[in-house]
Every structure is written in C-alpha cells, then in structure tokens.
Enzyme design. Sequence first.
Site, PDB file in Angstrom:
ATOM      1  N   GLU A   1      30.931  29.853 -56.974  1.00 42.43           N
ATOM      2  CA  GLU A   1      31.297  30.845 -55.964  1.00 42.43           C
ATOM      3  C   GLU A   1      30.662  30.570 -54.604  1.00 42.43           C
ATOM      4  O   GLU A   1      31.243  30.909 -53.559  1.00 42.43           O
ATOM      5  CB  GLU A   1      30.923  32.251 -56.449  1.00 42.43           C
ATOM      6  CG  GLU A   1      31.760  32.755 -57.620  1.00 42.43           C
ATOM      7  CD  GLU A   1      31.177  32.356 -58.967  1.00 42.43           C
ATOM      8  OE1 GLU A   1      30.245  31.535 -59.011  1.00 42.43           O
ATOM      9  OE2 GLU A   1      31.649  32.897 -59.999  1.00 42.43           O
TER      10      GLU A   1
ATOM     11  N   PHE B   1      27.289  45.425 -68.357  1.00 37.31           N
ATOM     12  CA  PHE B   1      27.353  43.965 -68.391  1.00 37.31           C
ATOM     13  C   PHE B   1      27.915  43.434 -67.066  1.00 37.31           C
ATOM     14  O   PHE B   1      28.954  43.876 -66.593  1.00 37.31           O
ATOM     15  CB  PHE B   1      28.250  43.517 -69.552  1.00 37.31           C
ATOM     16  CG  PHE B   1      28.442  42.024 -69.612  1.00 37.31           C
ATOM     17  CD1 PHE B   1      27.370  41.180 -69.906  1.00 37.31           C
ATOM     18  CD2 PHE B   1      29.682  41.456 -69.360  1.00 37.31           C
ATOM     19  CE1 PHE B   1      27.538  39.807 -69.953  1.00 37.31           C
ATOM     20  CE2 PHE B   1      29.865  40.077 -69.419  1.00 37.31           C
ATOM     21  CZ  PHE B   1      28.790  39.248 -69.716  1.00 37.31           C
ATOM     22  N   GLN B   2      27.217  42.492 -66.469  1.00 35.95           N
ATOM     23  CA  GLN B   2      27.568  41.860 -65.187  1.00 35.95           C
ATOM     24  C   GLN B   2      27.712  42.880 -64.060  1.00 35.95           C
ATOM     25  O   GLN B   2      28.557  42.720 -63.171  1.00 35.95           O
ATOM     26  CB  GLN B   2      28.832  41.000 -65.335  1.00 35.95           C
ATOM     27  CG  GLN B   2      28.600  39.759 -66.203  1.00 35.95           C
ATOM     28  CD  GLN B   2      29.677  38.710 -66.098  1.00 35.95           C
ATOM     29  OE1 GLN B   2      30.839  39.021 -65.854  1.00 35.95           O
ATOM     30  NE2 GLN B   2      29.304  37.450 -66.299  1.00 35.95           N
TER      31      GLN B   2
ATOM     32  N   LYS C   1      36.842  47.645 -61.334  1.00 37.08           N
ATOM     33  CA  LYS C   1      37.966  47.146 -62.123  1.00 37.08           C
ATOM     34  C   LYS C   1      39.012  48.230 -62.378  1.00 37.08           C
ATOM     35  O   LYS C   1      40.222  47.978 -62.319  1.00 37.08           O
ATOM     36  CB  LYS C   1      37.461  46.581 -63.453  1.00 37.08           C
ATOM     37  CG  LYS C   1      38.544  45.867 -64.259  1.00 37.08           C
ATOM     38  CD  LYS C   1      37.961  45.138 -65.447  1.00 37.08           C
ATOM     39  CE  LYS C   1      39.049  44.364 -66.207  1.00 37.08           C
ATOM     40  NZ  LYS C   1      38.480  43.626 -67.357  1.00 37.08           N
TER      41      LYS C   1
ATOM     42  N   MET D   1      14.296  15.277 -44.656  1.00 35.90           N
ATOM     43  CA  MET D   1      13.605  16.031 -43.619  1.00 35.90           C
ATOM     44  C   MET D   1      12.260  16.547 -44.110  1.00 35.90           C
ATOM     45  O   MET D   1      11.266  16.537 -43.385  1.00 35.90           O
ATOM     46  CB  MET D   1      14.478  17.196 -43.139  1.00 35.90           C
ATOM     47  CG  MET D   1      13.895  17.936 -41.944  1.00 35.90           C
ATOM     48  SD  MET D   1      13.545  16.850 -40.542  1.00 35.90           S
ATOM     49  CE  MET D   1      15.188  16.638 -39.872  1.00 35.90           C
TER      50      MET D   1
END
Length: 563
Positions: free
Chosen positions: A50, A112-113, A162, A476
């Site tokens: 993502e 969940f999530q 949802k 760097m």
Amino acid sequence: MSEMSGAAALMTALEKEKVEYIFGLPGGANLPIYDALVDSKIRHILVRHEQSAAHMADGYARIKRKAGVCFATSGPGATNLVTGIATAYADSSPIIAVTGQVALPMIGKDAFQETDIIGVTNPCTKYAFQPRHASEIPEMVKKSFYIAESGRPGPVLLDIPKDVQQQVTKMEFPDYIKVRGYNPVVDADLSEINKACEMLLKAEKPIIMAGGGVILSGAFPELQALAELLSIPVVTTFKGKGAFPENHQLALGPIGMHGHAEANKMVLEADCIVAIGARFSDRTVGRFDEFGKDINVIHFDVDPAEIGKNKSVNAAVIGDVKSSLRSLIKLIPKNFRTNEEISKLWLARKRELVNYYEDSIKDYSREITAKKALKKLRELLPAEGIVTTEVGQCQMWASLHFDVISPGTFFSSTGLGTMGFGFPASIGAKAARNDVPVVDIAGDGSFSMTENSLAVSVLEDLPVIVFLLNNQMLGMVAQWQRTFYNRRYSGVHQKNCPDYCKLAESYGAQAFRVSSMDELDKAIKNSIKSDVATVIDIPIDPDEDVYPFVAPGTGLKDMIIGA
C-alpha cells in the site's frame, strides 16, 4: 436521484471527477468497493504494497497536476498508506486516499484489522472524512477533491466503514460544493504586490529563489519572464528544481545542503531575495538566523501560514503565485531599465563563481562516477523525459549533476525524504505521461525498499527505467559516518545482495550491468526505446561522496566543497 450502494456511489463520484487510475490493494474491509470497481471504467493498478500505492498516486498527481487516487483496506492496509500520505503532505501533493473501515457497530471494539486511521492521519492530511451513511459519500468525494486540489494542495483521506459501503439508498451527486470554514486564498493584495515591486526595482543584486509552489501553480512562463525582464539570476529550492530551465543563462540551480556552490554563494551576496512558493526549509537555507540576514526578503506564497514561519520577510504576497507574478510583471514600467553597469557586474560574478567551483570541487578519477553517469543520462534523455529520484546520495547527485531543461519534469521526496519513494512514484508518473520516457534515479538502499513494484511496472505495462547508482551501501549515512563519526561504519553495508539484474529479470524486466561509459551509453539508449521496464545497474565506488555539502546545523557560508 438514483438508488445504489455506497460502494457504487463512490465509483460513480470518482468517475465524475474524471479519475483515470486507482492504485490500490484489496482486503476484507474494502471488498464492496472492489466489487463495484468491476463495473467501473476507471483502470485499477494492483500494487504489491500500500505504501507504493500512495507514492504512485503522488507521482501521478505531480505530473498531471490533478489529485491521484489510492485504495487500501482497513488496519494494516490503511497504516501502510501513511508513509505515502505523509510524503504527499510534506510536498504539498494532492492525493485522495480511500480506506476501508470495519463496520460501524464494530468501531471502537478492537475489531479485527481495526485502526483509527482518522486519528493516525490527522497530522498529515488536509482533511479526513468518515461517512456514517452511504448518502454522504457523493458530497464527501466532491469535497475531498476540492480540498486536495485547491489552495496549497495536499492529501485527503476518505475512510468508509464496510456496512456504509454496502448500504443501498438514494444518491444525489452535487455539481458544486462549499466547505464551511475553508477559504483558500486566491487573489493577492495589490498593495503588497506594489510594495514588492518597489523593493525589487531598487535592488542592485537581487536573486530569485523559486520553490515547489512555482511548479504546483504552473508559473513557469511568469517566472522566466520576470527573471529575463530584470536580468535576475534564479536559484531554486530542491523541490523547486525544474521550475526554471537549468540550461538558461540566468539559472544557478538548487541551493542548500547539497545545492550548487555558486548558487549558495550568490544567495549570500544578494541584497534582495524574492522567494516564490518556497517555505525556507532548513535543508534549503541552513541556519534560519543567518539566512537572508540584513537584506530585503520578498515572499510569494499561497499559504499564509508560511509567511514568517521560518524567516521574517519585508513584503509578503499571499495568493496563487502564477496570478501574483502576472500582476507583478504588469507593474514593472515598460521603459524601466536595470542599472546596466551593476547588472553586468552581478551577472559577471555569477559566471566567475560557476567557473571557480567547476575547477575546485572534488571529483573522482574512476571511469564511471555518479557525476559522469548522470551527465550521460542528461545527454541522452529527451528534454521532456520525466525524472524522479530515490532518497540519499542518489538524490543529491541528481540535484547537482542532472540539469532539468523542460520545467516540471523532475520531482523527488524533498520534505519527508522517504526512501522507496522514487520507483513507485515514477510508475505513477508514467501513468500520467505514457508518451515520454520516465526514469527513477536510484540508490540500491532506497530502491530495495519498494523494488517489488517491478511486478507492477511489468504486468501493468507501465515501463520505467531504474537508473541504479549501486555502491552497495546506505551511501548518505555512510558519508555522514565518514565525515562526522571518524569512519566508524554502523549498519550501512549491503554488499552484493541481491543481484539486481537477476532480480529484475525474475519480474520480467530487462536489465543491464555496465562497467564502462560505452556500455552505459548503449544501455540508456536501449532503455529509452524499450517497451518493458529496465534496470541499469551501475556499480560505483562506495567511498564516493557528494560535494558540495552544508553540514546540518550550519549555514550556507560553511559549505564544504571537498577540494
């Protein structure tokens, strides 16, 4: 007024905003949206992470100058977007991030999530919406684009539970919206433009400092017209690199930590600085208390919050810089002539400094160095070719040695400094302009963070070129450890893993490893003509440093040239 689900309304609203691409990844909490996507005309680009989706939307936005769109599911999908959202926020890039959320009855239950992505992104978005009823979605989409693209652009989050995606109801799609309390400034105060004009015309050694705001507003012709009208040398911030053609006689290139030496020097000698769409970042100006001390500073910016934030100014013109510059140019008398004698001396000083530093700054004798490789890329890449960069030494070498000729064809993660940004962003840029070659100037450390986007580039037929300056180091960090920690290296060696050519070929891309400038020449020419993603692996010396260099916490006068 038609009846449809929240998910279908989202897709219809995005189509009404003329969205061409969505960069995203599905999951449990946004499956209704992905189901509605099947019936949409919008092309979906399936990413492998993502974070890359947000960077691709960002890259698309910077080239198209229109909001890019990315999708993610709830929880980890949404949090994976955050680095990309914060990157866009730091660089004022408009993206619309659409996340799925657990159903309304489950919010706040540690489902969940579930993640409070509104709370997480509050500091790095212009605004975040969460509809509680499907009928709110069309208006929220309209507002999201308006907020993201107007005033100082930036990311907007739309988090949709949802059950709201699944809810079917009557929908109304507004043609026009107004956001209460949001009034992006558009027209500048004419009295301030008059004041700026008077100060500028009195200056004997003026200099223009062009920032990313010039690119965002597309004020390229106005900037060039002003510079040429008054024969004013132009430096840029790093984000403003490419706001002014770097092969122009008045161009001095970027200033700052890894700016051109002559640009840093000229800024210190100026008696008037005209900052246009620039925010006086520490990486650009060094110490705030030293930069522009005892000289006149004129600041043009669309965001009033930037005025006086890091640097006190003598005149402030708040508004879109393109229209402000047009107004300024109209105020300059047609018969006005700069003091030619003084102007000649000022421009002669520019040439003197360019010649001095060209011979003084440390160079390396190997056949292939970062500088030589980038000069070769510039020689062979068409002027309109688009270049993005990763973060680290590769980014700073690009700042110093790759001249942008066609305005608006170069960008990087300049504010947040996000490693892994350049490659997915270049894929987004290719989606916006598939008619020109797109190159990601990369280091091996940064490229490794999002190299799985090779699958996207190959499978989605969005071929870009990865110009990999490979020193097998986090370059760097290693340079800082050499300079400030007596060569006590810690956690920087990457050695020979992976083999980037085999890695690229495993994804279906083509690859070249070059060991001479002739091989590099052939590889670049082949890549530009290719219709498949290409990785050019260019081994360089791990001890090659970036010069000039302004150490953190010091001023531009303390520049190290490595002679």
